[in-house]
Write a protein that holds these residues in place. Structure first.
Motif, short mmCIF file in Angstrom:
data_model
loop_
_atom_site.label_atom_id
_atom_site.label_comp_id
_atom_site.label_asym_id
_atom_site.label_seq_id
_atom_site.Cartn_x
_atom_site.Cartn_y
_atom_site.Cartn_z
N ALA A 268 61.11 -52.00 107.09
CA ALA A 268 61.89 -52.72 106.08
C ALA A 268 61.47 -52.33 104.67
CB ALA A 268 61.73 -54.23 106.28
N GLN B 259 63.90 -50.33 101.83
CA GLN B 259 64.21 -50.83 100.49
C GLN B 259 63.66 -49.91 99.41
OE1 GLN B 259 62.37 -52.14 97.85
NE2 GLN B 259 64.06 -53.07 96.72
N VAL C 144 66.99 -58.39 106.15
CA VAL C 144 67.12 -57.09 106.80
C VAL C 144 68.55 -56.87 107.28
CG1 VAL C 144 66.45 -55.75 108.83
CG2 VAL C 144 64.70 -56.87 107.46
N THR D 19 71.13 -54.10 105.69
CA THR D 19 71.66 -53.05 106.55
C THR D 19 73.18 -53.03 106.53
OG1 THR D 19 69.73 -53.33 108.00
CG2 THR D 19 71.58 -52.07 108.87
N LEU E 197 62.61 -58.06 100.58
CA LEU E 197 61.97 -57.27 101.63
C LEU E 197 60.54 -56.87 101.29
CD1 LEU E 197 64.94 -54.97 102.76
CD2 LEU E 197 64.10 -57.07 103.82
N SER F 144 57.24 -58.50 103.11
CA SER F 144 56.43 -57.61 103.95
C SER F 144 54.97 -57.65 103.53
CB SER F 144 56.98 -56.18 103.88
OG SER F 144 56.89 -55.67 102.57
N GLY G 276 67.13 -50.39 109.70
CA GLY G 276 67.38 -51.82 109.71
C GLY G 276 67.40 -52.40 111.10
N ALA H 258 63.79 -52.53 112.45
CA ALA H 258 63.03 -53.55 111.73
C ALA H 258 63.44 -54.94 112.20
CB ALA H 258 63.25 -53.41 110.23
N TRP H 259 64.73 -55.18 112.34
CA TRP H 259 65.21 -56.50 112.81
C TRP H 259 64.64 -56.83 114.17
CZ3 TRP H 259 68.36 -56.97 117.22
CH2 TRP H 259 68.72 -58.29 117.53
#
Length: 505
Positions: A27, A31, A91, A95, A124, A128, A183, A186-187
């Protein structure tokens, strides 16, 4: 801090940390890449959309302004709906907005979708960072921030070369489509492994405070992004944006210290490491992207490099940054982090000093070497700074603090790019006037050049050639003066490092 992650058996704990780190890193990289990857594709977008230079610049401006305004909301929204839930929504939204940007058929559509990208992407990076700080025990925060910093720092550095490659061999739309697999992965990882935080359902929203800071940040970003194209204070738009930014920020500062439940808790600013951290982070932001904004036009317009070669020559800078972060990850628990930051800052000063000696004939190796040294210095500074800035901050302020830290760094980057661009234009004019004083009918070097057949001073074409060379030399010196300005920023940053309090793991 979320104790659920820390209280599990060690083997299971380590495996979950790996998956969490991988997911939030995806993520972060997604970004961070988008802050620079679209820049090189702008000319292609401009042709496809039939837009003017000023119109197509809103593709960048809309993203930057939306992200800056939405970022301060991260702490409040995470407290109200949960940090994991906000991360997942961000996220997914980012995306989908990326896919829509790639599919856009008009300028209005792509600007609107870039606004959505900025809103969803704003959370993001701070989320994180906050999640990694809570996932790892305190003695491993240096290693955790090294991993996180790779995404934050290397993403913007690799963005132009990746964007140039995708645009050259595929299509400008792929600079947005590339976010879809990032994305999705990451999701999945966040949904499966990240633990939810407690929800503060009774937390009140300070609408007045948020409105003030949104107006201040939005006006400041518009001022910085559009100032050069609008010729700064000769434009009423820029004057209005300056006044709005100053007034709104002044009112927000008063409101923050007088309201019962302000949008940002002023207690955060009682922590010395946090305040020094965001100050040095601001200056780091200035140097990081300002230098990256100077090198590509220097190499393309004055040295004749094609865009792909520029990207490849700048890529080693990212490898230097990664190497610096790996060194910090190894030494974080053995060495005073401030010493690593001092070494890193000295390396940045040295590389920028070498860049002040560049000429139009500088070799590719010199560009790579100075880039690697500068990247190494950035890596040695960024990770310890990210660790120490939050080492003494109360965990309840962590999400809010990481959002503010990222915001201040991004504002520093915007200010840095605006300053070096304006300073370059100003210095080129001054240098041109200074050099022109030596171009006279009585100039002995000029007559020697004419005798050797380099210029024909008796024709209009010859005089135009001389003027073009004066312009070129004035521009070269202007870039070198900009590098010197960045070097002075690093020199000022050096003593601030010793204001950080050393903390023991």
């Amino acid at each position: 801090m979320s104790q659920a992650v820390l209280n599990q058996p060690e083997g299971e704990d380590v495996s979950k940390r790996i998956f969490i780190t991988f997911s939030v890193m995806l993520a972060t990289i997604m970004q961070a890449l988008d802050t620079t990857i679209a820049n090189v594709a702008l000319p292609h977008m401009q042709g496809a959309m039939g837009a003017t230079q000023d119109q197509i610049s809103w593709v960048l401006t809309s993203y930057i302004v939306a992200s800056a305004i939405a970022m301060p909301l991260t702490g409040f929204v995470a407290a109200r709906i949960g940090r994991k839930r906000l991360f997942i929504y961000s996220v997914i939204g980012f995306t989908i907005a990326s896919a829509l940007c790639g599919a856009a058929q008009s300028l209005d559509q792509i600007i609107m979708f870039r606004l959505l990208q900025g809103i969803f992407g704003a959370s993001l990076v701070p989320l994180s960072q906050s999640i990694l700080l809570d996932t790892y025990p305190k003695e491993q925060h240096g290693s955790a921030m090294a991993l996180w910093g790779i995404g934050v720092m290397v993403g913007p550095i690799l963005g132009p070369s990746l964007g140039g490659w995708l645009t050259e061999y595929y299509n400008w739309r792929w600079v947005f489509y590339i976010n879809i697999p990032f994305g999705a992965l990451a999701w999945f990882g966040i949904a499966a492994y990240v633990k939810e935080t407690s929800i503060e359902a009774d937390r009140k929203f300070d609408l007045f405070g948020f409105t003030l800071i949104a107006v201040a940040i939005g006006s400041l970003q518009l001022f910085l992004d559009r100032g050069e194209s609008q010729n700064w204070y000769s434009s009423m738009e820029i004057i209005i944006e300056t006044g709005l930014a100053a007034l709104a920020m002044y009112m927000f500062a008063i409101h923050m210290f007088t309201a019962k439940k302000p949008f940002l808790d002023p207690a955060m600013f009682a922590d010395r490491n946090f305040v020094v951290g965001i100050t040095v982070g601001f200056m780091m932001g200035v140097v990081l992207l300002a230098t990256m904004a100077l090198l590509p036009p220097f190499m393309q317009s004055l040295m004749g490099y094609p865009v792909l070669d520029v990207g490849f020559l700048l890529t080693p800078r990212g490898f230097g940054t990664m190497a610096g972060m790996m060194i910090v990850g190894r030494l974080a628990r053995r060495v005073d982090l401030r010493y690593l930051m001092v070494v890193g800052t000295l390396l940045m000063i040295f590389s920028l000093w070498e860049m002040t000696l560049f000429t139009a004939e500088v070799s590719s190796w010199d560009i790579i070497r100075t880039g690697v040294v500068q990247g190494l210095g950035l890596g040695l500074v960024f990770v310890p700074l990210s660790t120490m800035a939050f080492s003494t901050l109360a965990p309840k302020y962590r999400t809010e603090g990481t959002a503010l830290y990222s915001l201040i760094r991004n504002i520093g980057s915007s200010i840095g790019i605006s300053v070096v661009t304006t300073y370059l234009a100003h210095r080129v004019q001054i240098n041109h006037a200074a050099f022109s004083e030596y171009i006279t009918p009585f100039s002995h070097p000029l007559h020697m050049a004419a005798e050797k057949g380099m210029y024909d001073i008796s024709t209009q074409v010859g005089l135009l050639s001389i003027d073009a060379e004066v312009n070129r030399q004035a521009a070269i010196l202007g870039y070198l003066q900009d590098y010197r300005l960045m070097m002075f920023v690093c020199v000022v940053m050096l003593p601030l490092i010793f204001l950080l309090k050393r903390t023991k793991s």
